[in-house]
Design a protein around this motif. Sequence first.
Motif, PDB file in Angstrom:
ATOM      1  N   ASN A  12      58.941  23.154  35.738  1.00  0.00           N
ATOM      2  CA  ASN A  12      58.415  24.399  35.191  1.00  0.00           C
ATOM      3  C   ASN A  12      59.466  25.492  35.306  1.00  0.00           C
ATOM      4  OD1 ASN A  12      55.874  23.343  34.541  1.00  0.00           O
ATOM      5  ND2 ASN A  12      55.193  23.598  36.649  1.00  0.00           N
ATOM      6  N   PHE A  15      57.509  30.046  38.709  1.00  0.00           N
ATOM      7  CA  PHE A  15      56.457  29.818  39.695  1.00  0.00           C
ATOM      8  C   PHE A  15      55.083  29.988  39.045  1.00  0.00           C
ATOM      9  CE2 PHE A  15      54.001  31.228  43.506  1.00  0.00           C
ATOM     10  CZ  PHE A  15      54.172  30.073  44.255  1.00  0.00           C
ATOM     11  N   PHE A  16      54.962  30.978  38.174  1.00  0.00           N
ATOM     12  CA  PHE A  16      53.706  31.233  37.464  1.00  0.00           C
ATOM     13  C   PHE A  16      53.328  30.043  36.581  1.00  0.00           C
ATOM     14  CE2 PHE A  16      51.506  32.794  33.649  1.00  0.00           C
ATOM     15  CZ  PHE A  16      50.337  33.242  34.245  1.00  0.00           C
ATOM     16  N   ASP A  17      54.320  29.457  35.910  1.00  0.00           N
ATOM     17  CA  ASP A  17      54.053  28.292  35.067  1.00  0.00           C
ATOM     18  C   ASP A  17      53.487  27.134  35.880  1.00  0.00           C
ATOM     19  OD1 ASP A  17      54.782  29.466  32.689  1.00  0.00           O
ATOM     20  OD2 ASP A  17      56.790  28.582  32.642  1.00  0.00           O
ATOM     21  N   SER A  18      53.972  26.954  37.098  1.00  0.00           N
ATOM     22  CA  SER A  18      53.463  25.890  37.963  1.00  0.00           C
ATOM     23  C   SER A  18      51.966  26.060  38.192  1.00  0.00           C
ATOM     24  CB  SER A  18      54.179  25.905  39.310  1.00  0.00           C
ATOM     25  OG  SER A  18      55.543  25.625  39.153  1.00  0.00           O
ATOM     26  N   PHE A  19      51.534  27.271  38.485  1.00  0.00           N
ATOM     27  CA  PHE A  19      50.114  27.533  38.688  1.00  0.00           C
ATOM     28  C   PHE A  19      49.332  27.360  37.388  1.00  0.00           C
ATOM     29  CE2 PHE A  19      51.517  29.661  42.566  1.00  0.00           C
ATOM     30  CZ  PHE A  19      50.597  29.159  43.457  1.00  0.00           C
ATOM     31  N   LYS A  20      49.917  27.808  36.294  1.00  0.00           N
ATOM     32  CA  LYS A  20      49.245  27.715  34.992  1.00  0.00           C
ATOM     33  C   LYS A  20      48.958  26.253  34.646  1.00  0.00           C
ATOM     34  CE  LYS A  20      51.391  28.227  30.996  1.00  0.00           C
ATOM     35  NZ  LYS A  20      52.158  28.807  29.901  1.00  0.00           N
ATOM     36  N   TYR A  21      49.964  25.394  34.807  1.00  0.00           N
ATOM     37  CA  TYR A  21      49.780  23.982  34.467  1.00  0.00           C
ATOM     38  C   TYR A  21      48.879  23.270  35.477  1.00  0.00           C
ATOM     39  CZ  TYR A  21      53.251  24.692  30.865  1.00  0.00           C
ATOM     40  OH  TYR A  21      53.916  25.136  29.756  1.00  0.00           O
ATOM     41  N   ALA A  22      48.934  23.670  36.727  1.00  0.00           N
ATOM     42  CA  ALA A  22      48.038  23.088  37.726  1.00  0.00           C
ATOM     43  C   ALA A  22      46.589  23.446  37.404  1.00  0.00           C
ATOM     44  CB  ALA A  22      48.410  23.573  39.126  1.00  0.00           C
ATOM     45  N   PHE A  23      46.355  24.695  37.041  1.00  0.00           N
ATOM     46  CA  PHE A  23      45.000  25.114  36.680  1.00  0.00           C
ATOM     47  C   PHE A  23      44.541  24.386  35.410  1.00  0.00           C
ATOM     48  CE2 PHE A  23      41.912  27.914  34.613  1.00  0.00           C
ATOM     49  CZ  PHE A  23      40.955  27.968  35.614  1.00  0.00           C
ATOM     50  N   LYS A  24      45.468  24.177  34.468  1.00  0.00           N
ATOM     51  CA  LYS A  24      45.147  23.425  33.258  1.00  0.00           C
ATOM     52  C   LYS A  24      44.708  22.006  33.606  1.00  0.00           C
ATOM     53  CE  LYS A  24      47.232  23.970  28.900  1.00  0.00           C
ATOM     54  NZ  LYS A  24      48.402  24.003  28.023  1.00  0.00           N
TER      55      LYS A  24
END
Length: 131
Positions: A12, A15-24
């Motif tokens: 990713n 860091f924000f993208d990591s959370f975004k994809y995890a939430f997805k």
Amino acid sequence: MDLKDKDQVGKNSSFFDSFKYAFKGVLTAFQEERNMRSHILIGSIVLILCAFLDLTVNEWLWVLFSIFLVVIMEIWNTVIENVVDLVTGDIFHPLAKKAKDMAASAVLLTAGFSIIVALIIILPKLWQILF
């Protein structure tokens, strides 16, 4: 899946993208897996019930731990099933069946653990209130 998701093959970008994809991933599991929705519903009912009981901090930790563990195991079960299906396609293979069965058994055992936690913590408190 949007174009950005298809093109991404590396790490990713933020860091924000990591959370975004995890939430997805959590959202996808909830939307696509009936068992996940059942686990979330039952866990929510248990949490609402526990809100009316006089649970200690340790009891809350055990209840929360067992609910989250079931959800996590259901996600892992889904991951394993999807990877096995990706690799085998429509071809039956005994090892594929074995892997999927064992992943499902991990969810079953974890759900059993959660029931034991509920019997030890919640049942006596309900018993005191009702009788």
